[in-house]
Design a protein around this motif. Structure first.
Motif, PDB file in Angstrom:
ATOM      1  N   SER A 214      10.171   1.137 -12.781  1.00  0.00           N
ATOM      2  CA  SER A 214      11.155   1.763 -11.891  1.00  0.00           C
ATOM      3  C   SER A 214      12.309   2.361 -12.681  1.00  0.00           C
ATOM      4  CB  SER A 214      11.678   0.733 -10.889  1.00  0.00           C
ATOM      5  OG  SER A 214      10.629   0.222 -10.091  1.00  0.00           O
ATOM      6  N   PHE A 229       5.276  -1.414  -3.244  1.00  0.00           N
ATOM      7  CA  PHE A 229       6.588  -1.967  -2.889  1.00  0.00           C
ATOM      8  C   PHE A 229       7.272  -1.137  -1.813  1.00  0.00           C
ATOM      9  CE2 PHE A 229      11.209  -2.364  -3.659  1.00  0.00           C
ATOM     10  CZ  PHE A 229      11.338  -3.726  -3.434  1.00  0.00           C
ATOM     11  N   SER A 230       7.173   0.181  -1.926  1.00  0.00           N
ATOM     12  CA  SER A 230       7.798   1.038  -0.912  1.00  0.00           C
ATOM     13  C   SER A 230       7.119   0.886   0.441  1.00  0.00           C
ATOM     14  CB  SER A 230       7.746   2.499  -1.358  1.00  0.00           C
ATOM     15  OG  SER A 230       6.413   2.944  -1.468  1.00  0.00           O
ATOM     16  N   LYS A 231       5.791   0.661   0.460  1.00  0.00           N
ATOM     17  CA  LYS A 231       5.077   0.479   1.717  1.00  0.00           C
ATOM     18  C   LYS A 231       5.353  -0.893   2.327  1.00  0.00           C
ATOM     19  CE  LYS A 231       1.184   3.649   0.926  1.00  0.00           C
ATOM     20  NZ  LYS A 231       1.371   4.412   2.180  1.00  0.00           N
ATOM     21  N   VAL A 232       5.410  -1.920   1.482  1.00  0.00           N
ATOM     22  CA  VAL A 232       5.630  -3.275   1.986  1.00  0.00           C
ATOM     23  C   VAL A 232       7.017  -3.420   2.603  1.00  0.00           C
ATOM     24  CG1 VAL A 232       5.879  -5.682   1.248  1.00  0.00           C
ATOM     25  CG2 VAL A 232       3.953  -4.341   0.451  1.00  0.00           C
ATOM     26  N   ARG A 233       7.980  -2.684   2.128  1.00  0.00           N
ATOM     27  CA  ARG A 233       9.327  -2.756   2.692  1.00  0.00           C
ATOM     28  C   ARG A 233       9.344  -2.318   4.146  1.00  0.00           C
ATOM     29  NH1 ARG A 233      13.501   0.191  -1.189  1.00  0.00           N
ATOM     30  NH2 ARG A 233      14.914  -0.600   0.440  1.00  0.00           N
ATOM     31  N   LEU A 234       8.394  -1.492   4.552  1.00  0.00           N
ATOM     32  CA  LEU A 234       8.296  -1.043   5.935  1.00  0.00           C
ATOM     33  C   LEU A 234       7.331  -1.894   6.752  1.00  0.00           C
ATOM     34  CD1 LEU A 234       8.116   2.813   5.262  1.00  0.00           C
ATOM     35  CD2 LEU A 234      10.137   1.426   5.799  1.00  0.00           C
ATOM     36  N   GLY A 235       6.734  -2.919   6.133  1.00  0.00           N
ATOM     37  CA  GLY A 235       5.774  -3.768   6.825  1.00  0.00           C
ATOM     38  C   GLY A 235       4.442  -3.763   6.091  1.00  0.00           C
ATOM     39  N   ILE A 236       3.806  -4.927   6.044  1.00  0.00           N
ATOM     40  CA  ILE A 236       2.546  -5.057   5.320  1.00  0.00           C
ATOM     41  C   ILE A 236       1.434  -4.376   6.110  1.00  0.00           C
ATOM     42  CG2 ILE A 236       0.873  -6.662   4.358  1.00  0.00           C
ATOM     43  CD1 ILE A 236       3.082  -8.668   4.037  1.00  0.00           C
TER      44      ILE A 236
END
Length: 269
Positions: A214, A229-236
Motif C-alpha cells: 500500500s 481489503f477494499s472489497k471486505v470493507r464494504l462487506g464480505i
C-alpha cells in the motif's frame, strides 16, 4: 490408557490445536460453496461464486499482478538471500559482518508499517534527488518486497549451509574440480530444499503483503490483497470466499511439493 502411542491429555491437546488452527479455514472453504449471497446464511450447495469470480476482471487482473510480483520477488530473494547466507557461513569473519547480521535480523522483527513508511520516504526522496522513480508501481512494489523477503531466505539457507557436510565438496576439490562445478554439482543439490523453501516463503510473503504494498504502490498497480481489503470493507462477498479457497489449495499443493522434495532428498541421502 494410550491412544496411538500418546496419553489422552496429549492427544486431546493435539486435536484442540488442529481445530484451533484449521477450523476457520475449513469453514471458509465450506461457505465458498454457499448458494446464498449472505456468507453467514447457508442456502445450499453451489459453485456459482466460482463462476462469478472468473468473470471479475478486477480480481483477475490484481491476482495476475500479485502472482507476477511474487514470482519475481521469490527469484530475486533466493539469489540475494543465498549470496548473503554464503557470505555469513563460508567467509568467516569480515569487516561489516555484525552489521550485516543485524540488518538481516532487523527485517524479521521490524513492523510492516515502519518498513512501508521508510520505503515510501526513500522513493519520494529518490524522485526529488535523481528523478526516479517517475511513479510508484510494479517496480517499486517489487523492490520493497525483495528488501524484506531476502532476509527470510538468508536465514533459511544459512541454517542449511551451517549444517552441511563439506567433505563432499573437499573431495571434489581434491579431484581437481573447479569451484563453479563443485557448486553446481554438489553444493546446489544439497541446499536445493532450502532454496525451494526460501522461494515459497518469499512468494507467500509477497503475495500476502498488504501494508508494505500500500505504501509502495501507485494508481497503476493494485495487488490482490489491496483489492480484497477494499472489497471486505464494504462487506464480505462469497466471491472472496471462493478466491480464498483457491489460494488455500494452491498453497497446500506448493507446501506438499516442497515437503515431498525434501523427503525424497533425505531418502537419497
Amino acid at each position: 490408557m494410550k491412544i496411538t502411542g500418546l496419553s489422552p491429555f496429549v492427544f486431546a491437546c493435539m486435536i484442540l490445536g488442529f481445530v484451533f488452527l484449521y477450523a476457520p479455514i475449513v469453514m471458509l472453504i465450506i461457505y465458498s460453496f454457499n448458494a446464498s449471497r449472505l456468507v453467514t446464511v447457508w442456502a445450499g450447495f453451489s459453485t456459482h461464486w466460482y463462476g462469478e469470480l472468473l468473470h471479475d476482471q478486477q480480481i483477475l487482473t490484481a491476482a495476475f499482478l500479485s502472482f507476477r510480483i511474487a514470482f519475481m520477488n521469490g527469484v530475486l530473494s533466493v539469489i540475494i538471500g543465498t549470496m548473503a547466507a554464503f557470505a555469513l557461513v563460508r567467509f568467516g569473519r569480515f569487516w561489516g559482518r555484525s552489521v550485516m547480521i543485524q540488518s538481516i535480523s532487523s527485517r524479521l522483527v521490524l513492523p510492516d508499517v515502519i518498513l512501508g513508511l521508510s520505503i515510501l520516504l526513500l522513493f519520494v526522496s529518490s524522485r526529488s534527488l535523481i528523478g526516479w522513480p517517475d511513479q510508484r508501481g510494479v517496480l517499486t512494489i517489487l523492490i520493497s518486497h525483495v528488501t524484506f523477503s531476502s532476509a527470510y531466505v538468508a536465514i533459511v539457507v544459512q541454517s542449511r549451509l551451517a549444517g552441511l557436510d563439506r567433505t563432499f565438496e573437499e573431495a571434489a576439490f581434491d579431484l581437481g574440480a573447479p569451484p563453479f562445478a563443485v557448486f553446481r554439482t554438489i553444493t546446489l543439490p544439497l541446499i536445493a530444499p532450502s532454496l525451494v523453501a526460501g522461494f515459497l516463503l518469499a512468494f507467500i510473503l509477497s503475495f500476502d503483503d498488504l501494508v508494505i504494498a500500500s505504501f509502495a504502490s501507485g494508481p497503476s498497480a493494485t495487488t490482490l490483497p489491496m483489492v480484497i481489503f477494499s472489497k471486505v470493507r464494504l462487506g464480505i462477498s462469497p466471491e472472496i470466499n471462493a478466491l480464498a479457497t483457491i489460494i488455500v489449495v494452491v498453497v497446500a499443493l506448493g507446501v506438499a511439493f516442497a515437503g515431498n522434495m525434501l523427503q525424497r532428498q533425505n531418502a537419497q541421502r
